[in-house]
Design a protein around this motif. Structure first.
Motif, short mmCIF file in Angstrom:
data_model
loop_
_atom_site.label_atom_id
_atom_site.label_comp_id
_atom_site.label_asym_id
_atom_site.label_seq_id
_atom_site.Cartn_x
_atom_site.Cartn_y
_atom_site.Cartn_z
N SER A 94 3.62 -82.27 -30.50
CA SER A 94 3.62 -81.51 -31.75
C SER A 94 3.84 -82.48 -32.91
O SER A 94 4.53 -83.49 -32.78
CB SER A 94 4.72 -80.45 -31.72
N PRO A 95 3.22 -82.19 -34.07
CA PRO A 95 3.33 -83.12 -35.19
C PRO A 95 4.64 -82.95 -35.98
O PRO A 95 5.27 -81.91 -35.94
CB PRO A 95 2.15 -82.73 -36.07
N HIS A 96 4.97 -84.00 -36.70
CA HIS A 96 6.04 -83.93 -37.69
C HIS A 96 5.56 -83.00 -38.82
O HIS A 96 4.41 -83.09 -39.26
CB HIS A 96 6.31 -85.33 -38.27
N LEU A 97 6.43 -82.11 -39.24
CA LEU A 97 6.17 -81.23 -40.38
C LEU A 97 7.44 -81.16 -41.22
O LEU A 97 8.54 -81.03 -40.67
CB LEU A 97 5.79 -79.82 -39.93
N GLN A 98 7.27 -81.25 -42.54
CA GLN A 98 8.40 -81.11 -43.45
C GLN A 98 7.96 -80.25 -44.62
O GLN A 98 6.89 -80.48 -45.19
CB GLN A 98 8.85 -82.48 -43.95
N GLY A 117 9.32 -77.98 -27.29
CA GLY A 117 9.77 -78.02 -25.90
C GLY A 117 10.96 -78.93 -25.64
O GLY A 117 11.50 -78.91 -24.54
N HIS A 118 11.35 -79.73 -26.66
CA HIS A 118 12.41 -80.72 -26.42
C HIS A 118 13.55 -80.66 -27.44
O HIS A 118 14.71 -80.74 -27.06
CB HIS A 118 11.85 -82.14 -26.43
N ALA A 119 13.19 -80.53 -28.70
CA ALA A 119 14.20 -80.64 -29.75
C ALA A 119 13.97 -79.63 -30.87
O ALA A 119 14.01 -79.97 -32.04
CB ALA A 119 14.20 -82.06 -30.31
N GLY A 145 6.47 -69.29 -28.90
CA GLY A 145 5.74 -68.26 -28.19
C GLY A 145 4.65 -68.82 -27.30
O GLY A 145 4.35 -70.02 -27.32
N ARG A 146 4.04 -67.92 -26.54
CA ARG A 146 2.98 -68.28 -25.61
C ARG A 146 1.74 -68.71 -26.40
O ARG A 146 1.32 -68.05 -27.33
CB ARG A 146 2.66 -67.09 -24.72
N THR A 147 1.16 -69.82 -26.01
CA THR A 147 -0.08 -70.28 -26.61
C THR A 147 -1.25 -69.79 -25.76
O THR A 147 -1.05 -69.20 -24.70
CB THR A 147 -0.13 -71.81 -26.70
N ASP A 148 -2.46 -70.05 -26.20
CA ASP A 148 -3.61 -69.68 -25.38
C ASP A 148 -3.81 -70.62 -24.20
O ASP A 148 -4.66 -70.38 -23.36
CB ASP A 148 -4.87 -69.57 -26.25
N PHE A 149 -2.99 -71.67 -24.12
CA PHE A 149 -2.93 -72.49 -22.90
C PHE A 149 -2.00 -71.84 -21.88
O PHE A 149 -1.93 -72.26 -20.75
CB PHE A 149 -2.38 -73.89 -23.20
N SER A 150 -1.21 -70.87 -22.33
CA SER A 150 -0.22 -70.09 -21.58
C SER A 150 1.20 -70.59 -21.72
O SER A 150 2.09 -69.77 -21.89
CB SER A 150 -0.57 -69.94 -20.11
N PRO A 151 1.52 -71.86 -21.64
CA PRO A 151 2.93 -72.21 -21.79
C PRO A 151 3.42 -71.98 -23.21
O PRO A 151 2.65 -71.95 -24.16
CB PRO A 151 2.99 -73.69 -21.42
N VAL A 190 4.86 -73.80 -25.43
CA VAL A 190 5.08 -75.07 -26.12
C VAL A 190 3.77 -75.46 -26.80
O VAL A 190 2.72 -74.86 -26.54
CB VAL A 190 5.51 -76.21 -25.16
N TYR A 191 3.83 -76.48 -27.65
CA TYR A 191 2.64 -76.97 -28.33
C TYR A 191 1.60 -77.42 -27.31
O TYR A 191 1.91 -78.09 -26.32
CB TYR A 191 3.02 -78.16 -29.22
#
Length: 157
Positions: free
Chosen positions: A28-32, A79-81, A89-95, A97-98
């Motif tokens: 997942s990317p950094h976002l501010q 998924g980590h921090a 929430g659930r993505t279209d990949f199913s898990p 996480v990003y």
């Protein structure tokens, strides 16, 4: 004050870096963000590909219930921090996480829209099993403002 989002990883209108591609780093990317409107009680983040050949796009990341005092997500936080109290929430990949960019080979360029929402309630009733569409439905009724960065990625495979 204007609600804005910046990133150390993404450039609006630029190519999505390999770090955020599924077959690459899949991070997942950094976002501010800054300048949220008065009344903001939490934040939500989504990543959506409207160009996926599904008839309904493709959700790559959905996050809600980010506390109002949090204004930044680090690279690889998914998924980590993630901030305490937030829900992915659930993505279209199913898990839940990003999941990075993964368009079909030769399908052409796809847009990946990373959106931060200022939300008027501290908690949306969403779970890790909630779909992207359900996230979107809830955000539609509670978003005070939103700001986005759009990147392009093409799998020339």
């Amino acid at each position: 004050m204007t609600f804005t989002v910046i990133s150390n990883d993404l450039i609006d209108g630029g190519t999505l870096p390999d770090t955020q591609v599924y077959a690459g780093g899949n991070r997942s990317p950094h976002l501010q963000w800054s300048g949220a409107p008065e009344g903001t009680q939490s934040y939500a983040v989504t990543c959506f590909d409207p160009d996926a050949p599904t008839g309904s796009g493709f959700w790559h990341w959905t996050v809600a219930n980010i506390p109002a005092d949090v204004t930044e997500l680090a690279t690889g936080a998914s998924g980590h921090a993630m901030p305490a109290g937030s829900v992915e929430g659930r993505t279209d990949f199913s898990p839940s996480v990003y999941g990075g960019a993964a368009p079909p080979p030769g399908h052409g360029p796809h847009r990946y829209i990373f959106t931060v929402y200022a939300v008027d309630v501290p908690h949306l009733d969403l779970t890790p099993d909630s779909s992207g569409a359900f996230f979107g439905f809830n955000l539609h009724f509670h978003a005070l403002a939103k700001t986005s960065i759009t990147c392009i990625y093409e799998n020339r495979g």
